[in-house]
Design a protein around this motif. Sequence first.
Motif, PDB file in Angstrom:
ATOM      1  N   ARG B  13       8.071  -6.770   3.264  1.00 16.16           N
ATOM      2  CA  ARG B  13       8.419  -7.927   2.666  1.00 16.16           C
ATOM      3  C   ARG B  13       9.819  -8.118   2.792  1.00 16.16           C
ATOM      4  NH1 ARG B  13       6.635  -6.463  -3.634  1.00 16.16           N
ATOM      5  NH2 ARG B  13       4.311  -7.049  -3.560  1.00 16.16           N
ATOM      6  N   ARG B  35      19.301  -3.937   2.052  1.00 14.60           N
ATOM      7  CA  ARG B  35      19.002  -3.564   0.879  1.00 14.60           C
ATOM      8  C   ARG B  35      20.072  -2.320   0.680  1.00 14.60           C
ATOM      9  NH1 ARG B  35      13.896  -0.586   0.992  1.00 14.60           N
ATOM     10  NH2 ARG B  35      13.804  -0.898   3.068  1.00 14.60           N
ATOM     11  N   CYS B 284      -8.234  12.950   1.557  1.00 12.60           N
ATOM     12  CA  CYS B 284      -7.859  12.762  -0.070  1.00 12.60           C
ATOM     13  C   CYS B 284      -8.353  13.860  -0.793  1.00 12.60           C
ATOM     14  CB  CYS B 284      -8.224  11.162  -0.222  1.00 12.60           C
ATOM     15  SG  CYS B 284      -9.969  10.936  -0.025  1.00 12.60           S
ATOM     16  N   GLU B 353     -14.389   1.479   1.501  1.00 14.79           N
ATOM     17  CA  GLU B 353     -13.105   0.822   0.795  1.00 14.79           C
ATOM     18  C   GLU B 353     -12.137   1.618   0.323  1.00 14.79           C
ATOM     19  OE1 GLU B 353     -12.911  -2.624   0.737  1.00 14.79           O
ATOM     20  OE2 GLU B 353     -14.267  -2.529   2.064  1.00 14.79           O
ATOM     21  N   LYS B 354     -12.699   2.877  -0.250  1.00 12.70           N
ATOM     22  CA  LYS B 354     -11.847   3.791  -0.764  1.00 12.70           C
ATOM     23  C   LYS B 354     -10.821   4.024   0.503  1.00 12.70           C
ATOM     24  CE  LYS B 354     -12.888   8.229  -0.713  1.00 12.70           C
ATOM     25  NZ  LYS B 354     -13.870   9.539  -0.970  1.00 12.70           N
ATOM     26  N   ALA B 357      -8.368   1.484   1.066  1.00 12.72           N
ATOM     27  CA  ALA B 357      -7.296   1.275   0.026  1.00 12.72           C
ATOM     28  C   ALA B 357      -6.069   2.401   0.326  1.00 12.72           C
ATOM     29  CB  ALA B 357      -7.838   1.763  -1.193  1.00 12.72           C
ATOM     30  N   LEU B 358      -6.467   3.608   0.775  1.00 13.10           N
ATOM     31  CA  LEU B 358      -5.547   4.541   1.070  1.00 13.10           C
ATOM     32  C   LEU B 358      -4.824   4.374   2.299  1.00 13.10           C
ATOM     33  CD1 LEU B 358      -7.690   7.791   0.087  1.00 13.10           C
ATOM     34  CD2 LEU B 358      -5.689   7.183  -0.884  1.00 13.10           C
ATOM     35  N   GLU B 360      -3.959   1.188   3.147  1.00 14.59           N
ATOM     36  CA  GLU B 360      -2.953   0.285   2.757  1.00 14.59           C
ATOM     37  C   GLU B 360      -1.730   0.826   1.992  1.00 14.59           C
ATOM     38  OE1 GLU B 360      -4.596  -2.554  -0.242  1.00 14.59           O
ATOM     39  OE2 GLU B 360      -2.359  -3.584  -0.160  1.00 14.59           O
ATOM     40  N   THR B 361      -1.817   1.780   1.166  1.00 16.54           N
ATOM     41  CA  THR B 361      -0.944   2.338   0.587  1.00 16.54           C
ATOM     42  C   THR B 361      -0.040   3.232   1.689  1.00 16.54           C
ATOM     43  OG1 THR B 361      -2.062   3.044  -1.384  1.00 16.54           O
ATOM     44  CG2 THR B 361      -0.055   4.384  -1.227  1.00 16.54           C
ATOM     45  N   TRP B 364       2.251   0.772   3.747  1.00 13.70           N
ATOM     46  CA  TRP B 364       3.556   0.390   3.007  1.00 13.70           C
ATOM     47  C   TRP B 364       4.500   1.536   2.901  1.00 13.70           C
ATOM     48  CZ3 TRP B 364       4.812  -4.303   2.830  1.00 13.70           C
ATOM     49  CH2 TRP B 364       4.018  -5.390   2.646  1.00 13.70           C
ATOM     50  N   THR B 365       3.834   2.839   2.504  1.00 15.67           N
ATOM     51  CA  THR B 365       4.817   4.003   2.531  1.00 15.67           C
ATOM     52  C   THR B 365       5.545   3.965   3.710  1.00 15.67           C
ATOM     53  OG1 THR B 365       3.269   5.019   1.000  1.00 15.67           O
ATOM     54  CG2 THR B 365       4.979   6.472   1.963  1.00 15.67           C
ATOM     55  N   LEU B 367       7.064   1.896   5.563  1.00 10.69           N
ATOM     56  CA  LEU B 367       7.933   0.893   5.784  1.00 10.69           C
ATOM     57  C   LEU B 367       9.093   1.106   4.843  1.00 10.69           C
ATOM     58  CD1 LEU B 367       5.800  -2.193   6.480  1.00 10.69           C
ATOM     59  CD2 LEU B 367       6.976  -0.559   8.035  1.00 10.69           C
ATOM     60  N   VAL B 368       8.946   2.063   3.584  1.00 11.07           N
ATOM     61  CA  VAL B 368      10.022   2.141   2.632  1.00 11.07           C
ATOM     62  C   VAL B 368      11.372   2.298   3.157  1.00 11.07           C
ATOM     63  CG1 VAL B 368      10.620   3.427   0.656  1.00 11.07           C
ATOM     64  CG2 VAL B 368       8.117   2.767   1.014  1.00 11.07           C
ATOM     65  N   GLU B 369      11.387   3.406   4.004  1.00 10.40           N
ATOM     66  CA  GLU B 369      12.790   3.577   4.351  1.00 10.40           C
ATOM     67  C   GLU B 369      13.206   3.137   5.725  1.00 10.40           C
ATOM     68  OE1 GLU B 369      13.789   7.674   3.742  1.00 10.40           O
ATOM     69  OE2 GLU B 369      13.024   7.993   1.867  1.00 10.40           O
TER      70      GLU B 369
END
Lengths: 423, 436
Positions: B13, B35, B284, B353-354, B357-358, B360-361, B364-365, B367-369
Amino acid sequence: MIIVEPSPDTPLVWFDIAIRGGASADPRGVEGLHRHAAMLARRGAGSRDRAQLDDVLDGLGAAIDVGVSRDSVSISGLALSRHLDEVIALAADMLAAPRYDEDEHARLLRETPQVLDEVRDDDSALATRWFDWVCAPGHAYGRTSLGTEASLAAIDRTAAAELWRREVVADNLIIGVAGDVDETRAHALAARLTERLPKTPRPPVVATSGVVESRGRRAILVDKQDRTQAQLRIGHLGMRYGEPDTAAIAIAEAVFGGMFSSRLMQEIRVKRGWSYGAGCGLRRSRLPHWFEIWMAAGIDVAAPAVALALELFADFAANGPTDDEVDFARSYLIGSMPFHVATARQRMQLAVRDAVFDLPPGFTANLPASFPTLSADDVRAACRRQLRPDDAVTVAVTTAETARDALAACGAGALTVVDHDEY
Amino acid sequence: MTWQLEAEAPAGRGVVARRFRLANGLGVIAAVDKRAPIVALQTWFRVGSRHEKVGATGMAHLFEHLMFGQTEELAPGDFDRLVERTGGESNAATWVDWTYYRLSLPARDLPLGVRLEAERMQHLVLEPTPVEAERDVVTNERRERVEDDVDGWLDEQLMALAFTTHPYRWPTIGWMEDIRALSLPDIRGFYRTWYAPNNATIVCVGDFEESALLDLIASHYAHIPAAQLPEATSTAEPEQTRERVVRAPKPIATDRVLVGYKAPGQDEVDWPALEIVATLLAGCPSARLYRKLVIEHEAASSVDAQLTPFRDPSLLRLAITTARGHDADEVLGIIDAEMAALIASPPSKAEVEKAKALAETDFWTSLVEIDGKAEALGHYETALGDFRKVNQMAERLAQVTVEDVARVAQKYLVKERRTIVIAEPEAELPEEEEDE
């Protein structure tokens, strides 16, 4: 207590719920109880059994994990922000209404000894397990948070449930929330987590302890077949993180074994190639914990590596770092703090940890501000006060047939040989 | 100097990654993210263990160690000291398709980082004494990660057995006898061959001004000539037509099993669907194999699945630790039954779909650091040729259908295409009898 670190950088939210207490408060002879209680709470809560809980969480792309340290039980969550309400509701159920199914209890008792097997199969984890046990006999942190075969047999489902009821009260939680959430929403979610919990005062944290003062050096060889290396741990019971010497010892740690440029790394790895890595540190906890050196030396050089480490340790305790070394470490520690607080999640987790240790808010993040106020003499004096190489315990996970004689003669003290699966 | 913008794409983002290129071939990917007052500066080389020769394995990894040593401008140890004095950190990693070097620095020290990286790309000094010292370090690393580590040993054996021809078959750390035999002339030759601007991409993520970064890089790298790189060769691994199995004793409590099904490379059309399959199987707590093996049968204490992100054909791996009282054969029987069930009856839409969804998480994870972000950009640029595939992969995963999952399960999850390595507990020695 609620800690919030908003950040819209990703659509993710993390939450950490720390329940003060932890494995150090396990009753004597029932080690592993806090871990067991926490794991059971994850395996069915509210109207959902374990499978249903797993299905819902996975379907949301979310995760809730439980963990136990010596000082706390933790429930940690990760969710996409659009699913946060649902995930928080599940965490609230774990806190307020864990099911403690008899089947899950029995299953977990069958599973945990196998986690012990995996620890024993991993030389580094095994070295840490033994070091924790023998470093300061009787210390609360010396008792295994996982348990032993004997202590697991003593775990009772009712006792686990009673522990959860006693310790999971609103006043005993530290809640951290970070990520794609604002302050107002975060506080509302924290309220949901605690609304069904008793509002009684938090119970005192009683760490079951009774330290037998350990004087003089001693060594334990944990015998395992066919090792080509020795996983080594050397250390003693140290001070508490948060004591007045904390900043000075942080500088000392960096000089002695906290950087690639440190004395241990340069002498053991760079000059001699004896180990892939070598380092040291004071364990950060609520109570005094170990000061510890670690490395993994080839089996043929394990004894010289131990001897050299003890020699370096003795010199460092007596004479401390040089002025230049203090300047360098200060610069490193001040410059490195931004990396530890760069993300909302990191800031939140650091703040939660400080709270678990009963430290003032911002203690760790603000520690670098103390470094310029300390002189090299201050650091040297702290080394003399806090480092005790003459009382060091050495643990070596290696093969006795090859390494015993040399380790017995290397200056680490009287050597005891134990089987790797004895504990 | 005028830089040509080659490509740009979002990298999280509010962050955009842009790729530029120098005349000598050096790529630069810049992603400004203010940031925190820090930068991740990574240099990715398109050389990994796959580029080595038989008898000289471990070269890329040993060389990675040597890159922290003396240069024409820096005395031994200076590199690490200069970085650590700032509060920063340096490290590196070698794998099959690439080697990368990372510096995490306070933002104000970015010029130092660029200077150091440019210096060691062209002016490394390789002398016998430090080479021998680092060789000892690497042999100790191998002991720690492979010889005394059952998981490392399993991994090494799996690759050696699953691949008969492709260079993925030898370990990135190298065989011990090869590590000991790597010669200084060969090491110097390796440096001259592969460490060139036209074989590298600099990835910079963090608090900086793009134009200032580009000027800095130009001033340190523009004069470095491109090298004549070896022709890219591709060694086709013959199709596997029979299951392969190996067993060996180890000092462990229960059987450990590592299974590898032949799988496509990360850029191939079937990859995303197989990634979803890996999640459904063991990615999972509600995953099929986890439920069967750990919960229902209690035959395993853990099971994990991973699809290795290789450029060339890779493996879908299952790692299982069997439970007390159970063994590898029983576990493999349960796995076979689950694979047959998956092939016979495709998963439901909800199950797929499950997994999405995982995914997708996970996206994004990653790209955090800023270090993680730089690593994602660097891997896709270096292994697959385009950093924009980070986002494209996320889109491809989101588009996987039930039919895709059914198709790839049928195609890849077959016994004939798999390799199995089993570590069994060593037999206990009989206790010595005491004389009466």
